[in-house]
Design a protein around this motif. Structure first.
Motif, PDB file in Angstrom:
ATOM      1  N   GLY A 181     105.146   7.511  27.082  1.00 45.90           N
ATOM      2  CA  GLY A 181     106.296   6.768  27.612  1.00 45.90           C
ATOM      3  C   GLY A 181     106.371   6.901  29.122  1.00 45.90           C
ATOM      4  N   GLU A 183     108.887   6.638  30.849  1.00 45.45           N
ATOM      5  CA  GLU A 183     110.151   7.251  31.271  1.00 45.45           C
ATOM      6  C   GLU A 183     110.163   8.771  31.100  1.00 45.45           C
ATOM      7  N   ASP A 223     102.808   4.487  29.524  1.00 46.15           N
ATOM      8  CA  ASP A 223     102.544   3.333  28.660  1.00 46.15           C
ATOM      9  C   ASP A 223     101.438   2.494  29.289  1.00 46.15           C
ATOM     10  N   GLY A 246     106.058   4.905  21.533  1.00 47.62           N
ATOM     11  CA  GLY A 246     105.103   3.801  21.670  1.00 47.62           C
ATOM     12  C   GLY A 246     104.536   3.228  20.398  1.00 47.62           C
ATOM     13  N   ASP A 253     104.808  -0.757  23.604  1.00 47.01           N
ATOM     14  CA  ASP A 253     104.421   0.118  22.504  1.00 47.01           C
ATOM     15  C   ASP A 253     102.931  -0.086  22.218  1.00 47.01           C
TER      16      ASP A 253
HETATM   17 MG    MG Z   1     108.301   4.222  24.581  1.00 49.46          MG
END
Ligand code: MG
Ligand code: AMP
Length: 400
Positions: A181, A183, A223, A246, A253
């Protein structure tokens, strides 16, 4: 999307088996036996006393009462003592070998001595009292433990008592952990706007250690297919690769497609289950891959229900599938769901037995709720409210 039961069946069918490794008894706690273990000795190796007292013949006493002559003492660690003749008592310590001719031991508290004279008073005296017969626990050559048995404290002691100081076990499962991810930042960083800390890697690491498997942290991948592919390739050298994040339907994803591009065979994607619907499972060669949704409670629930099943299967555990307990609700529970839901809950002991109490839960990201929980309450699809006392399958989660 498949059912939880089908997902579990597919995991069991595809789990494979761990290689076998030889370890010392001192390292065996929590590991799983890969060989049968049999006794090299009788236990006890001789008729032994279970009490400090006097070895006697029951027939020499009337209703356990009478007076006998002390003819010696026998201590634990001595080979067999002298034989007992009629009218005699031999003082004996716990763990000592019963003298030939004796057929019971009267505990010291039921005797008085005056010189060599021993007065006994044990109205409940029975033949064989306080004697553990040779090989009552087990006999030489008897099989005591089978492959698939987990080694805990009792097993460790039992292995020691039959001289089994090297043991064949299923090699502890190595599990790489990859968080994904854009984030996600490490716990050491204070998140900038839009970022969140990586909690999943720590949840997985702790879950893996609890079942005596070996975590291999691979950190965080953004990602990005290239970055994911590099880390996934690394992770595939372990027995199991667990990814978080993801795997759903978002534009970023990328996990399922990256796994496929690396030759990982998809076995299923999507389970009718909350929290954890997008769960992905596949394998490449001997390595299993679990792609877990990123939400922290999904990670924990998927570990408990699915990953543990795979670990048990790889070590030929006798009970592969999760075993829920059927417990009554401690309180009324107003809950409706369209998918079978594993709701954080607490199994509570009470005078009236065990009850299950759902804990307050704000949904898949609410990991804090799980610090109050020791179980997952299995709520079927449908509408509540459910009155107190309604029986629910409940999966304890703090078990190895
Ligand atoms: Mg994600
Ligand atoms: P995803 O499955 O990637 O759609 O992520 C679902 C949610 O879980 C998002 O809110 C993510 O920010 C969150 N999440 C993903 N990975 C982690 C992680 N390693 N630790 C904590 N939360 C995460």
């Amino acid at each position: 999307m498949i059912s939880v039961e089908s997902a579990i069946d597919l995991i069991v069918q595809n789990a494979g088996t761990q290689p076998i490794e030889d370890i010392s008894l001192a390292e065996a706690m929590g590991q799983t036996l890969a060989e049968p273990v049999s006794a090299d000795i009788d236990s006890p190796p001789f008729d032994k006393s279970l009490m400090d007292g006097y070895a006697i013949r029951v027939a020499d006493l009337a209703n356990g009462r009478g007076s006998l002559i002390k003819a010696g003492e026998v201590y634990a660690g001595q080979p067999a003592g002298p034989s007992l003749l009629p009218g005699q008592a031999i003082q004996i310590m716990t763990g000592a070998a019963i003298p030939l001719g004796a057929d019971a031991v009267v505990m010291i508290e039921r005797t008085q001595s005056a010189g060599d004279q021993i007065m006994l008073d044990d109205p409940e005296l029975m033949l064989g009292q306080n004697i553990m017969k040779k090989s009552l626990e087990f006999a030489r050559d008897e099989t005591l433990l089978w492959p698939g048995h987990t080694i805990g404290p009792a097993e460790a002691g039992l292995l020691a008592s039959v001289g089994k100081i090297r043991i064949q076990i299923f090699r502890p499962v190595t599990i790489s952990i990859l968080s994904t991810g854009n984030e996600i930042v490490p716990p050491s960083q204070y998140p900038q706007p839009g970022q969140i800390r990586n909690s999943n890697a720590s949840t997985l690491d702790a879950s893996i250690r609890r079942v005596h498997a070996k975590p291999i942290p691979l950190g965080i991948a953004g990602d990005d297919e290239k970055e994911l592919a590099d880390k996934i390739e690394q992770g595939l050298s372990a027995d199991v690769l667990v990814l978080s994040g993801g795997v759903s339907a978002g534009k970023k994803d990328l996990v399922p497609k990256t796994l496929l591009s690396l030759g990982v065979e998809q076995i299923f994607h999507g389970v009718a289950f909350k929290p954890g619907k997008p769960l992905w499972f596949g394998k490449r060669g001997e390595s299993l891959v679990f792609g877990l949704p990123g939400n922290p409670v999904s990670v924990l629930a998927c570990f408990e229900v699915f990953i543990k099943t795979a670990l048990r299967a790889r070590c030929q555990h006798p009970h592969l599938k999760p075993i829920p307990w059927r417990l009554p609700l401690a309180i009324p529970f107003d809950y409706s769901t369209r998918r079978p839901t594993y709701h954080p809950a607490r199994i509570e002991p009470s005078q009236a037995g065990l009850f299950v109490r759902p804990v307050s839960w704000k949904g898949s990201p609410d990991l804090r709720a799980l610090t109050e929980a020791n179980a997952l309450l299995m709520v079927p699809a449908g509408d509540g409210p459910y009155p107190a006392g309604t029986l629910f399958d409940t999966l304890p989660i703090h078990h190895a």
